[in-house]
Design a protein around this motif. Structure first.
Motif, PDB file in Angstrom:
ATOM      1  N   GLU A  83     -79.519   3.819 -58.302  1.00  0.00           N
ATOM      2  CA  GLU A  83     -79.482   5.011 -57.457  1.00  0.00           C
ATOM      3  C   GLU A  83     -80.448   6.069 -58.001  1.00  0.00           C
ATOM      4  O   GLU A  83     -80.048   7.081 -58.569  1.00  0.00           O
ATOM      5  CB  GLU A  83     -78.056   5.554 -57.383  1.00  0.00           C
ATOM      6  N   PRO A 115     -80.639   9.557 -54.930  1.00  0.00           N
ATOM      7  CA  PRO A 115     -79.404   9.965 -54.237  1.00  0.00           C
ATOM      8  C   PRO A 115     -79.606  11.154 -53.301  1.00  0.00           C
ATOM      9  O   PRO A 115     -79.014  11.214 -52.220  1.00  0.00           O
ATOM     10  CB  PRO A 115     -78.462  10.321 -55.398  1.00  0.00           C
ATOM     11  N   LYS A 116     -80.457  12.103 -53.685  1.00  0.00           N
ATOM     12  CA  LYS A 116     -80.671  13.299 -52.867  1.00  0.00           C
ATOM     13  C   LYS A 116     -81.405  12.984 -51.570  1.00  0.00           C
ATOM     14  O   LYS A 116     -81.052  13.490 -50.501  1.00  0.00           O
ATOM     15  CB  LYS A 116     -81.458  14.338 -53.661  1.00  0.00           C
ATOM     16  N   THR A 161     -81.600   9.977 -50.214  1.00  0.00           N
ATOM     17  CA  THR A 161     -80.779   9.041 -49.451  1.00  0.00           C
ATOM     18  C   THR A 161     -79.763   9.794 -48.591  1.00  0.00           C
ATOM     19  O   THR A 161     -79.428   9.366 -47.478  1.00  0.00           O
ATOM     20  CB  THR A 161     -80.056   8.071 -50.401  1.00  0.00           C
ATOM     21  N   GLU A 162     -79.275  10.952 -49.078  1.00  0.00           N
ATOM     22  CA  GLU A 162     -78.326  11.766 -48.311  1.00  0.00           C
ATOM     23  C   GLU A 162     -78.911  12.212 -46.976  1.00  0.00           C
ATOM     24  O   GLU A 162     -78.172  12.378 -45.996  1.00  0.00           O
ATOM     25  CB  GLU A 162     -77.922  13.002 -49.119  1.00  0.00           C
ATOM     26  N   LYS A 168     -81.532  10.579 -45.413  1.00  0.00           N
ATOM     27  CA  LYS A 168     -82.442   9.506 -44.991  1.00  0.00           C
ATOM     28  C   LYS A 168     -82.660   9.503 -43.487  1.00  0.00           C
ATOM     29  O   LYS A 168     -83.749   9.175 -43.002  1.00  0.00           O
ATOM     30  CB  LYS A 168     -81.908   8.156 -45.459  1.00  0.00           C
ATOM     31  N   ARG A 224     -86.359  16.707 -52.771  1.00  0.00           N
ATOM     32  CA  ARG A 224     -85.283  17.219 -51.911  1.00  0.00           C
ATOM     33  C   ARG A 224     -85.273  18.751 -51.937  1.00  0.00           C
ATOM     34  O   ARG A 224     -85.102  19.411 -50.888  1.00  0.00           O
ATOM     35  CB  ARG A 224     -83.936  16.667 -52.382  1.00  0.00           C
TER      36      ARG A 224
END
Length: 531
Positions: A236, A239-240, A242-243, A245, A412
């Protein structure tokens, strides 16, 4: 005339090249390399015997040995590391390398063989230095040299120089370095004259919408999509991103034309491409934005090494405003979070209604452990997907993935700053090249001699504001697999930034409905998809 025995020390580097080269240099170039180095050794040997005074003779002998030993080491260590001879393109990159990158090379690419070569070539210097302070029989009685003998030596030396010039330009590193340096300075001057100024004759008939616009182009560093969660990596590391995406357009089949920053960005940010490597006149997307009425910013977290010192700095110098955050080299802690308050300040400035902000990150550049704060040191155990499970691979992979995690946070944060402006805007992010981090071979870093997939395959993603989407329409999500080379980025940039110019080609915009897939050329001549 009898040649003194200690004169034979000058031939030790040649002996090392013969013995070590048998195991290191490929058979197809071995003989040519030996002949070339032998000729250089002969020319230095001839030069040294011209001096009668024992002090001058001893000094010339020491300097001659150091000269030969140094280039023997460079030649053999380069073959040991890359399996190919050092070339003019490699020298070009070396000329652009600062002390930090040189230190990275020394810390990451020295191995047992390299150290052995260094020891073999260094220890005779101590014996040679004794000759500077102690006479021997030869030095006490300088030999008388006949005119014809001196003439013969002079002709032999000239013959060596002629042979190097005609037959061994590439193999003779000093000669290649001098000629490449001259070419490098010429090319750099041309780039300064063409690209370091606000406008370019390369762009004519420019049109742009006269509405408030704010665009951010983020240029990553050494970031391979092979270690990004967004592209299917097992850890991962994003993660930022992907939030959000669903808000991103993620292109998953993008390559860079080169795997070194200077050669890559020269093509990605200018009109230089595989069809025309040196267009005249040439122009950059920064100059295009200037001429389209935008206020431009070059915000860099990489050391400029002096104004106009490096090619990316030359290109960035065309911007209306320039800010270089990093003053230390790559051996120091440099975090891209330092750019965030500066970007916030630029975004708040209402004096310019049309802005293009170019953000040049330090990204995931070696040394990886210097690219993220301690709080982002998440990965500390071996990755289950790691192909090479030795200690160095485990440590460096963890460091690279931690740097990738911090890079995710920075990207992000840049997006959120732009989102809060609630304007007509987009953010584009790509990396100049990637790094091989023990993904396909037991190797760390990047070079075009190995040119592995992780070095060429880079991220490219876009974020668009609501106002931008409402005006231009949403971007289809099913275009992410389009094969694309960043060499065509000037046309993508122009299209996304509502700019047109004479020569603009919408079919080179990877997001356009008229996009045409083309050959993806790397290293100026190789078809990436057929190699």
């Amino acid at each position: 005339m009898n040649i003194p025995k200690n004169h034979l020390w000058l031939w030790l580097p040649f002996v090392v090249v013969v013995c070590a080269g048998y195991f290191i240099i490929p058979s197809n170039t071995f003989v040519q390399e030996l002949v070339a180095f032998g000729i250089m050794s002969l020319s230095i040997s001839i030069l040294s015997v011209f001096f009668k005074d024992w002090r001058i003779y001893s000094l010339v002998k020491v300097l001659g040995y150091v000269f030969l030993a140094f280039f023997a080491f460079v030649k053999l260590s380069f073959y040991n590391q890359y399996g190919v001879p050092i070339s003019s393109s490699a020298l070009y990159v070396i000329f652009e390398t600062n002390s930090g990158e040189a230190s990275d090379y020394l810390s990451n690419y020295f191995n047992g063989t390299t150290y052995l070569l260094l020891i073999l070539l260094l220890w005779p210097i101590f014996f040679l230095l004794k000759g500077l302070f102690r006479k021997n029989k030869f030095q006490e009685k300088p030999l008388k040299r006949a005119f014809l003998y001196k003439l013969f030596l002079l002709l032999a030396a000239l013959g060596c120089v002629f042979a190097i010039h005609k037959k061994f330009k590439t193999e003779n590193i000093p000669y290649a370095t001098l000629t490449t340096w001259d070419d490098y300075l010429t090319a750099k001057k041309q780039l300064k004259d063409a690209l370091a100024i606000p406008t370019s004759k390369a762009f004519t008939k420019i049109e742009s919408k006269d509405i408030p616009q704010t665009y951010v182009v983020v240029i990553g560093e050494s970031t391979s999509r092979w270690h990004m969660q967004l592209y299917g990596y097992g850890r991962e590391t994003n993660p930022k991103l992907t939030e959000i995406k669903e808000e991103l357009v993620v292109m998953d089949s993008v390559i860079t034309p080169h795997v070194h920053t200077i050669t890559a960005l020269e093509k990605i940010l200018t009109l230089s491409n595989q069809e025309n490597k040196a267009p005249s006149p040439n122009g950059s997307i920064i100059q295009l934005a200037n001429m389209a009425g935008f206020t431009t910013y070059w915000l860099s977290n990489q050391k400029p090494v002096g104004l106009y010192e490096s090619i990316p700095t030359i290109i960035g110098s065309a911007a209306t405003h320039k800010r270089f955050m990093a003053t230390d080299d790559y051996n120091y802690d440099i975090y891209d979070g330092a750019l965030l308050p500066v970007l916030a300040e630029i975004l708040k400035d209402k004096s310019a209604s049309k802005k293009v902000i170019f953000v040049h990150l330090i990204g995931t550049h070696l040394r990886y452990e210097k690219r993220y704060p301690k709080m982002f040191e998440k990965f500390q155990t071996p990755s289950k997907d790691l192909k090479f499970q030795h200690e160095k691979a485990i440590i460096q992979t963890n460091r690279y993935d931690n740097a990738m995690l911090y890079n995710d946070y920075v990207i992000r944060a840049l997006i959120e700053q732009l989102r809060r402006q609630d304007g007509y805007s987009y953010l584009a992010y790509f990396s100049d090249h990637g790094d091989e981090v023990y993904d396909t071979m037991d190797f760390l870093g990047h070079n075009e001699y190995h040119g592995t997939r992780p070095m060429f395959e880079v991220p490219l993603l876009f974020w668009f504001s609501e106002k931008y989407i409402n005006e231009k329409g949403s971007i289809p999500k099913d275009i992410g697999n389009r094969k694309y080379s960043l060499i065509d980025f000037p046309h993508t940039f122009a299209s996304l930034s509502t700019i047109t110019f004479k020569g603009f080609d919408a079919s080179k915009n990877v997001l356009d409905s008229t996009f045409v897939q083309r050959k993806r050329i790397i290293k100026d001549s190789l078809d990436y998809d057929k190699r």
